[in-house]
Design a protein around this motif. Structure first.
Motif, PDB file in Angstrom:
ATOM      1  N   THR A 205      14.437   8.137   1.480  1.00  0.00           N
ATOM      2  CA  THR A 205      13.228   7.610   0.855  1.00  0.00           C
ATOM      3  C   THR A 205      12.074   7.556   1.859  1.00  0.00           C
ATOM      4  OG1 THR A 205      13.972   5.357   1.311  1.00  0.00           O
ATOM      5  CG2 THR A 205      14.510   6.271  -0.840  1.00  0.00           C
ATOM      6  N   SER A 206      10.858   7.523   1.348  1.00  0.00           N
ATOM      7  CA  SER A 206       9.667   7.576   2.194  1.00  0.00           C
ATOM      8  C   SER A 206       9.295   6.187   2.712  1.00  0.00           C
ATOM      9  CB  SER A 206       8.485   8.153   1.418  1.00  0.00           C
ATOM     10  OG  SER A 206       7.281   7.975   2.135  1.00  0.00           O
ATOM     11  N   PRO A 207       9.112   6.017   4.023  1.00  0.00           N
ATOM     12  CA  PRO A 207       8.648   4.739   4.551  1.00  0.00           C
ATOM     13  C   PRO A 207       7.163   4.504   4.319  1.00  0.00           C
ATOM     14  CG  PRO A 207       8.898   6.324   6.331  1.00  0.00           C
ATOM     15  CD  PRO A 207       9.418   6.994   5.097  1.00  0.00           C
TER      16      PRO A 207
ATOM     17  N   TRP B 185      12.834   9.660  -4.119  1.00  0.00           N
ATOM     18  CA  TRP B 185      14.175   9.342  -4.613  1.00  0.00           C
ATOM     19  C   TRP B 185      14.772  10.642  -5.135  1.00  0.00           C
ATOM     20  CZ3 TRP B 185      11.810   5.327  -8.464  1.00  0.00           C
ATOM     21  CH2 TRP B 185      11.112   4.347  -7.749  1.00  0.00           C
ATOM     22  N   GLN B 186      15.716  11.211  -4.398  1.00  0.00           N
ATOM     23  CA  GLN B 186      16.161  12.562  -4.688  1.00  0.00           C
ATOM     24  C   GLN B 186      17.664  12.634  -4.945  1.00  0.00           C
ATOM     25  OE1 GLN B 186      14.101  15.098  -5.108  1.00  0.00           O
ATOM     26  NE2 GLN B 186      12.323  13.853  -4.564  1.00  0.00           N
ATOM     27  N   PRO B 187      18.075  13.458  -5.930  1.00  0.00           N
ATOM     28  CA  PRO B 187      19.501  13.779  -6.050  1.00  0.00           C
ATOM     29  C   PRO B 187      20.003  14.376  -4.742  1.00  0.00           C
ATOM     30  CG  PRO B 187      18.286  14.544  -7.986  1.00  0.00           C
ATOM     31  CD  PRO B 187      17.257  14.119  -6.978  1.00  0.00           C
ATOM     32  N   GLY B 188      21.191  13.982  -4.362  1.00  0.00           N
ATOM     33  CA  GLY B 188      21.764  14.449  -3.111  1.00  0.00           C
ATOM     34  C   GLY B 188      21.457  13.547  -1.938  1.00  0.00           C
TER      35      GLY B 188
ATOM     36  N   THR C 229       0.857  -1.179   0.000  1.00  0.00           N
ATOM     37  CA  THR C 229       0.000   0.000   0.000  1.00  0.00           C
ATOM     38  C   THR C 229       0.894   1.229   0.000  1.00  0.00           C
ATOM     39  OG1 THR C 229      -0.121  -0.020   2.429  1.00  0.00           O
ATOM     40  CG2 THR C 229      -1.885  -1.135   1.220  1.00  0.00           C
ATOM     41  N   SER C 230       0.588   2.144  -0.907  1.00  0.00           N
ATOM     42  CA  SER C 230       1.346   3.391  -1.010  1.00  0.00           C
ATOM     43  C   SER C 230       0.482   4.510  -0.447  1.00  0.00           C
ATOM     44  CB  SER C 230       1.708   3.672  -2.464  1.00  0.00           C
ATOM     45  OG  SER C 230       2.387   4.905  -2.597  1.00  0.00           O
ATOM     46  N   GLY C 231       0.749   4.869   0.801  1.00  0.00           N
ATOM     47  CA  GLY C 231      -0.155   5.804   1.466  1.00  0.00           C
ATOM     48  C   GLY C 231      -1.496   5.124   1.643  1.00  0.00           C
ATOM     49  N   GLN C 232      -2.545   5.674   1.035  1.00  0.00           N
ATOM     50  CA  GLN C 232      -3.883   5.083   1.095  1.00  0.00           C
ATOM     51  C   GLN C 232      -4.190   4.224  -0.135  1.00  0.00           C
ATOM     52  OE1 GLN C 232      -5.828   5.469   3.873  1.00  0.00           O
ATOM     53  NE2 GLN C 232      -3.980   6.482   4.655  1.00  0.00           N
ATOM     54  N   GLU C 233      -3.258   4.121  -1.056  1.00  0.00           N
ATOM     55  CA  GLU C 233      -3.513   3.403  -2.308  1.00  0.00           C
ATOM     56  C   GLU C 233      -3.078   1.953  -2.198  1.00  0.00           C
ATOM     57  OE1 GLU C 233      -2.361   3.629  -7.077  1.00  0.00           O
ATOM     58  OE2 GLU C 233      -1.555   5.106  -5.656  1.00  0.00           O
ATOM     59  N   ASP C 234      -3.978   1.053  -2.493  1.00  0.00           N
ATOM     60  CA  ASP C 234      -3.686  -0.381  -2.465  1.00  0.00           C
ATOM     61  C   ASP C 234      -3.113  -0.802  -3.813  1.00  0.00           C
ATOM     62  OD1 ASP C 234      -3.736  -3.187  -2.433  1.00  0.00           O
ATOM     63  OD2 ASP C 234      -5.473  -3.227  -1.098  1.00  0.00           O
ATOM     64  N   ARG C 235      -1.868  -1.273  -3.801  1.00  0.00           N
ATOM     65  CA  ARG C 235      -1.204  -1.687  -5.039  1.00  0.00           C
ATOM     66  C   ARG C 235      -1.227  -3.198  -5.247  1.00  0.00           C
ATOM     67  NH1 ARG C 235       2.683   2.064  -6.811  1.00  0.00           N
ATOM     68  NH2 ARG C 235       1.928   4.195  -6.418  1.00  0.00           N
TER      69      ARG C 235
ATOM     70  N   LEU D 209       9.349  -2.422  -2.910  1.00  0.00           N
ATOM     71  CA  LEU D 209      10.506  -3.034  -2.262  1.00  0.00           C
ATOM     72  C   LEU D 209      11.218  -2.057  -1.335  1.00  0.00           C
ATOM     73  CD1 LEU D 209      11.807  -5.138  -5.260  1.00  0.00           C
ATOM     74  CD2 LEU D 209      10.601  -5.961  -3.228  1.00  0.00           C
ATOM     75  N   VAL D 210      11.232  -0.770  -1.687  1.00  0.00           N
ATOM     76  CA  VAL D 210      11.798   0.218  -0.775  1.00  0.00           C
ATOM     77  C   VAL D 210      10.977   0.264   0.514  1.00  0.00           C
ATOM     78  CG1 VAL D 210      12.209   2.684  -0.410  1.00  0.00           C
ATOM     79  CG2 VAL D 210      12.901   1.611  -2.562  1.00  0.00           C
ATOM     80  N   LYS D 211       9.658   0.210   0.382  1.00  0.00           N
ATOM     81  CA  LYS D 211       8.818   0.208   1.584  1.00  0.00           C
ATOM     82  C   LYS D 211       9.027  -1.069   2.392  1.00  0.00           C
ATOM     83  CE  LYS D 211       4.198   0.972   3.381  1.00  0.00           C
ATOM     84  NZ  LYS D 211       2.765   1.223   3.106  1.00  0.00           N
ATOM     85  N   LEU D 212       9.158  -2.201   1.711  1.00  0.00           N
ATOM     86  CA  LEU D 212       9.454  -3.454   2.394  1.00  0.00           C
ATOM     87  C   LEU D 212      10.750  -3.344   3.202  1.00  0.00           C
ATOM     88  CD1 LEU D 212       9.097  -6.518   2.923  1.00  0.00           C
ATOM     89  CD2 LEU D 212      10.246  -6.920   0.727  1.00  0.00           C
ATOM     90  N   LEU D 213      11.777  -2.770   2.603  1.00  0.00           N
ATOM     91  CA  LEU D 213      13.041  -2.590   3.314  1.00  0.00           C
ATOM     92  C   LEU D 213      12.850  -1.678   4.531  1.00  0.00           C
ATOM     93  CD1 LEU D 213      15.506  -2.234   0.303  1.00  0.00           C
ATOM     94  CD2 LEU D 213      15.456  -4.104   1.956  1.00  0.00           C
ATOM     95  N   HIS D 214      12.087  -0.614   4.374  1.00  0.00           N
ATOM     96  CA  HIS D 214      11.811   0.265   5.501  1.00  0.00           C
ATOM     97  C   HIS D 214      11.143  -0.505   6.637  1.00  0.00           C
ATOM     98  CE1 HIS D 214      12.923   4.412   4.660  1.00  0.00           C
ATOM     99  NE2 HIS D 214      12.494   4.295   3.412  1.00  0.00           N
ATOM    100  N   GLU D 215      10.150  -1.299   6.308  1.00  0.00           N
ATOM    101  CA  GLU D 215       9.378  -2.002   7.326  1.00  0.00           C
ATOM    102  C   GLU D 215      10.213  -3.003   8.113  1.00  0.00           C
ATOM    103  OE1 GLU D 215       5.084  -1.804   4.932  1.00  0.00           O
ATOM    104  OE2 GLU D 215       6.243  -3.676   4.990  1.00  0.00           O
ATOM    105  N   ARG D 216      11.265  -3.512   7.500  1.00  0.00           N
ATOM    106  CA  ARG D 216      12.079  -4.543   8.146  1.00  0.00           C
ATOM    107  C   ARG D 216      13.466  -4.048   8.521  1.00  0.00           C
ATOM    108  NH1 ARG D 216      10.165 -10.436   6.445  1.00  0.00           N
ATOM    109  NH2 ARG D 216       8.034  -9.961   5.768  1.00  0.00           N
ATOM    110  N   GLY D 217      13.655  -2.747   8.546  1.00  0.00           N
ATOM    111  CA  GLY D 217      14.947  -2.202   8.926  1.00  0.00           C
ATOM    112  C   GLY D 217      16.052  -2.477   7.937  1.00  0.00           C
ATOM    113  N   GLY D 218      15.654  -2.778   6.705  1.00  0.00           N
ATOM    114  CA  GLY D 218      16.644  -3.210   5.731  1.00  0.00           C
ATOM    115  C   GLY D 218      17.483  -2.117   5.124  1.00  0.00           C
TER     116      GLY D 218
END
Length: 459
Positions: free
Chosen positions: A238-240, A246-249, A178-184, A208-217
């Motif tokens: 990146t946003s959990p 995904w930003q330059p810098g 889920t991305s915010g309130q959106e079910d993917r 997968l970025v959110k998955l990594l966030h959720e598991r401390g990855g």
């Protein structure tokens, strides 16, 4: 006009050549350095045009960071080279490398800062807080590392597969995104990793970025890469909640560290490199099943562009690049490639038939940045060579060549980019560079010296 930055790394293997003694590695590296420097200098970037500046030519050389690590037939590194090209080094500079590490401490890499790049800040007054790796204030060379664009997805894949290696999940573990309130929706982990690599799918990457966030990855990923002396490879900011931002810098990669990561993914017997703390890095750092899975996806990556040009086969504006084939999963009956939402519309069959190498790689591109990196292996019956090549640059799709200039509509902000009209995403100077590097590798592979004693014995 604002200048352009780009960077490239190459890792190369000479089949039949055993891993060398340290002294042999230094000698081979010195010749490779000069050959790589020559390849970079031979590409004329001055005619490249900037759509955002009404088709004006580049005012300064692009920033280019190129590195090469040569491998023997089994995947052991036998030589390395790294070249920087920039406004600071307009003729290119060879970076001093350490043969047992295949790394460098001679460059002060700083994070990408668009305001510094655009001239709103001083060029040479970056503070220590902008360093990617601390302790290099007195380094001989300085380079602001361009944003890697979608090439950073290889870091996400590596982080997920290291979780698999630790037994925290499997490739068949279902993940509901889920991305915010959106079910993917829900897929097994492998169902997210595949499109992220093969089609550069952003939605799968967000999952997968959110998955990594959720598991401390993510924190562990950055720490593990730093422990491997790959400290310039970082995923920050990146946003959990959405997996985006995904930003330059904030997300960083450099060519040499990228090449060593691909060296690890490729695998090979013995020591791949030693860290500054004396740790021996071997292929066992990543499990064989994880390496095989990732290499299989990299071989199926559909964007044969950047360092190659096969997806625009036959176009009069195409230049020869790495001689690779487009994976058949992306081709229709007439040989035309469609990768994700990108329909290239050319008959790739003649170029596919002429392919000489397999390229296990990942590309990345935004308006301002372009990248390509992976493992090159000669196809059966072709001149032997086996190497890894990595390119990071600011040669994004706003930059194009004179042959497609008529496609530019500078008044059409949405559809005026030449890539929209022509389907040519990269300036062909990068494909030319890929071709020149591959020619170097062919010569080295065809004239390999007799096997020398195992490099591990020299360590």
């Amino acid at each position: 006009m604002r200048p352009l930055a780009c960077c490239l790394v190459l890792v190369l293997a000479a089949p039949g050549l055993a891993a060398p003694r340290a002294s042999s590695a230094v000698a081979r590296s010195r010749t490779l350095e000069q050959e790589l420097l020559g390849a970079v200098r031979a590409v004329d970037f001055t005619p490249v045009l900037d759509w955002r500046r009404s088709g004006q030519r580049l005012a300064t050389p692009p920033n280019l960071d190129v590195a090469v690590i040569e491998l023997d037939a089994e995947g052991r590194p036998v030589a390395a080279a790294n070249v920087l090209l920039s406004r600071d080094y307009p003729r290119g500079r060879v970076v001093p490398l350490e043969p047992r590490r295949w790394g460098t401490r001679a460059v002060r890499f700083t994070r990408w800062d668009p305001e510094r790049w655009n001239g709103k800040k001083g060029w040479a007054d970056a503070g220590p807080e902008e360093d990617l790796v601390p302790g290099r204030a007195s380094a001989a060379l300085r380079f602001m590392a361009p944003y890697p664009a979608s090439l950073f997805k290889i870091l996400v894949a590596y982080g997920v597969l290291r979780m698999v290696d630790r037994g925290e999940l499997t490739l068949d573990t279902p993940y509901h995104f889920t991305s915010g309130q959106e079910d993917r929706g829900e897929r097994p982990v492998r169902g997210w990793v595949d499109p992220m690599i093969t089609e550069s799918n952003n939605g799968a990457t967000e999952a997968l970025v959110k998955l990594l966030h959720e598991r401390g990855g993510l924190a562990r990923l950055n720490a593990e890469l730093a422990a491997l002396d790959l400290g310039t490879l970082q995923v920050n900011g990146t946003s959990p909640v959405t997996g985006r931002s995904w930003q330059p810098g904030s997300i960083h990669m450099t060519a040499l560290d990228t090449a060593r990561l691909f060296l690890l993914i490729n695998g090979g017997p013995g020591t791949l490199w030693k860290t500054t703390r004396g740790r021996t890095v071997t292929e066992a750092t990543m499990s064989e099943p994880s390496r095989a899975f990732l290499k299989g996806l990299l071989a199926e990556q559909g964007f044969a562009e950047g360092l190659s040009s096969t997806v625009i086969c036959g176009d009069p504006n195409a230049r020869p690049g790495l001689p690779v084939a487009v994976p058949t999963r992306f081709l229709d009956a007439e040989g035309r490639a469609t990768v994700g939402t990108n329909a290239f519309g050319r008959d790739t069959r003649p170029c596919n038939a002429a392919a000489q190498v397999e390229f296990l790689h990942k590309t990345g591109q935004t308006e301002n940045y372009g990248s390509d990196a992976g493992i090159v292996r000669a196809l059966p019956g072709q001149t032997p060579r086996h190497y890894v090549i990595a390119l990071l640059s600011t040669l994004g799709y706003r930059y194009y060549d004179a042959g497609v200039a008529q496609a530019a509509n500078f008044q059409d902000e949405e559809n005026g980019f030449p890539r929209v009209v022509t389907g040519i995403h990269f300036t062909q100077t990068l494909a030319e560079l890929g071709h020149r590097v591959d020619e170097v590798m062919k010569r080295r592979g065809a004239t390999s010296a007799e096997p020398s004693p195992h490099f591990d014995k020299a360590l």
